[in-house]
Design an enzyme around this catalytic site. Structure first.
Site, PDB file in Angstrom:
ATOM      1  N   SER A  71      48.769  36.154  40.117  1.00  0.00           N
ATOM      2  CA  SER A  71      48.688  36.687  38.453  1.00  0.00           C
ATOM      3  C   SER A  71      47.641  37.652  39.185  1.00  0.00           C
ATOM      4  O   SER A  71      48.039  39.016  38.351  1.00  0.00           O
ATOM      5  CB  SER A  71      47.073  35.862  37.745  1.00  0.00           C
ATOM      6  OG  SER A  71      46.517  35.925  38.281  1.00  0.00           O
TER       7      SER A  71
ATOM      8  N   ASN B 266      44.251  31.537  44.549  1.00  0.00           N
ATOM      9  CA  ASN B 266      43.952  30.204  43.366  1.00  0.00           C
ATOM     10  C   ASN B 266      43.489  29.485  44.468  1.00  0.00           C
ATOM     11  O   ASN B 266      42.922  28.438  43.921  1.00  0.00           O
ATOM     12  CB  ASN B 266      45.215  30.378  42.549  1.00  0.00           C
ATOM     13  CG  ASN B 266      45.935  31.260  42.296  1.00  0.00           C
ATOM     14  OD1 ASN B 266      44.348  31.291  40.871  1.00  0.00           O
ATOM     15  ND2 ASN B 266      46.687  32.222  41.626  1.00  0.00           N
TER      16      ASN B 266
ATOM     17  N   ASP C 109      37.979  38.056  31.589  1.00  0.00           N
ATOM     18  CA  ASP C 109      37.557  36.850  32.631  1.00  0.00           C
ATOM     19  C   ASP C 109      36.832  37.414  33.707  1.00  0.00           C
ATOM     20  O   ASP C 109      36.404  36.291  34.459  1.00  0.00           O
ATOM     21  CB  ASP C 109      38.809  36.197  32.518  1.00  0.00           C
ATOM     22  CG  ASP C 109      40.088  37.778  33.719  1.00  0.00           C
ATOM     23  OD1 ASP C 109      39.335  38.193  33.099  1.00  0.00           O
ATOM     24  OD2 ASP C 109      40.939  36.597  33.471  1.00  0.00           O
TER      25      ASP C 109
ATOM     26  N   HIS D 296      40.542  39.462  36.780  1.00  0.00           N
ATOM     27  CA  HIS D 296      41.521  40.440  37.079  1.00  0.00           C
ATOM     28  C   HIS D 296      41.568  41.648  36.362  1.00  0.00           C
ATOM     29  O   HIS D 296      40.495  41.961  35.608  1.00  0.00           O
ATOM     30  CB  HIS D 296      42.790  40.040  36.009  1.00  0.00           C
ATOM     31  CG  HIS D 296      43.306  38.270  36.069  1.00  0.00           C
ATOM     32  ND1 HIS D 296      43.064  37.176  35.263  1.00  0.00           N
ATOM     33  CD2 HIS D 296      44.284  38.115  36.986  1.00  0.00           C
ATOM     34  CE1 HIS D 296      43.273  36.277  35.907  1.00  0.00           C
ATOM     35  NE2 HIS D 296      44.035  36.308  36.717  1.00  0.00           N
TER      36      HIS D 296
ATOM     37  N   GLY E  48      48.923  31.826  38.708  1.00  0.00           N
ATOM     38  CA  GLY E  48      48.366  31.335  38.998  1.00  0.00           C
ATOM     39  C   GLY E  48      48.662  30.124  40.300  1.00  0.00           C
ATOM     40  O   GLY E  48      48.204  28.930  40.643  1.00  0.00           O
TER      41      GLY E  48
END
Length: 207
Positions: free
Chosen positions: A26, A94, A175, A178, A63
């Site tokens: 991502s 991840n 979040d 990012h 992801g």
């Protein structure tokens, strides 16, 4: 009706513009941002402003672990329709966030770099760093994956994809993980010299 004339390609024609493939998760996919503000679009714009008429293709999937990226590498390359001049490998975040075994992440990244090497595709390996809450032992092992693999495969390395952005709330989305548009521009600005150097190396090998 006039006849259609076909001309042989000119051997002295200018070479095609280089193609860069950002193969990652991502972070390189531009999660949470309009396409024009994501990593690949901003990197392409920065290269062109620097006089490098490169195209940057987005190969990021939100992801993805290193194992999932490994599984899609071959069909992803086929989908490009052209052999890229450089692949930016941006993976591992991840794996780290899920606390996956470091040996598993290393094995999958190693396999990705091996595949690209066998295809004679130059690589810029973008590193990731473990979150402090995972403990010093995990952190040392995880962080060590990238320099070790870069040395093993003889590829260029950018030490930390989120350098200058990680931990700075003003440069991150809500979040906290990012990058926002400002954060992306900082990442691109810091990576740009390494990308240009890797492209020059690719051109030299091709020549």
């Amino acid at each position: 009706m006039l006849p259609v004339l076909a001309f042989a390609p000119n051997a002295d024609a200018a070479p095609r513009a280089p193609v860069i493939w950002a193969f990652g998760d991502s972070l390189s996919a531009g999660y949470g941002l309009p396409p024009a503000l994501g990593f690949t679009a901003r990197l392409e714009g920065a290269l062109r402003r620097a006089g490098v008429a490169a195209t940057v293709r987005n190969g990021g999937v939100a992801g993805d672990t290193a194992a999932q990226a490994r599984a899609r590498l071959r069909w992803g390359l086929r989908g490009l329709g052209i052999t890229p001049d450089l692949v930016i490998v941006e993976l591992g975040a991840n794996d780290m966030l899920r606390g996956l075994p470091v040996s598993q992440t290393r094995t999958n990244l190693d396999a990705i770099l091996t595949e690209l090497h066998e295809r004679r595709i130059p690589v810029l390996l973008a590193g990731m760093r473990a979150a402090p809450n995972l403990g010093p032992e995990y952190g040392r092992a995880f962080d060590g994956i990238y320099p070790a693999l870069a040395k093993k495969h003889g590829v260029a390395r950018y030490p930390f994809f989120l350098d200058g952005v990680a931990g700075n709330r003003a440069l991150l989305q809500a979040d906290g993980m990012h990058p926002n548009a400002r954060g992306v521009d900082i990442i691109v600005g810091r990576m740009l010299p390494g990308v240009r150097k890797a492209l020059r190396g690719s051109a030299a090998r091709a020549g």
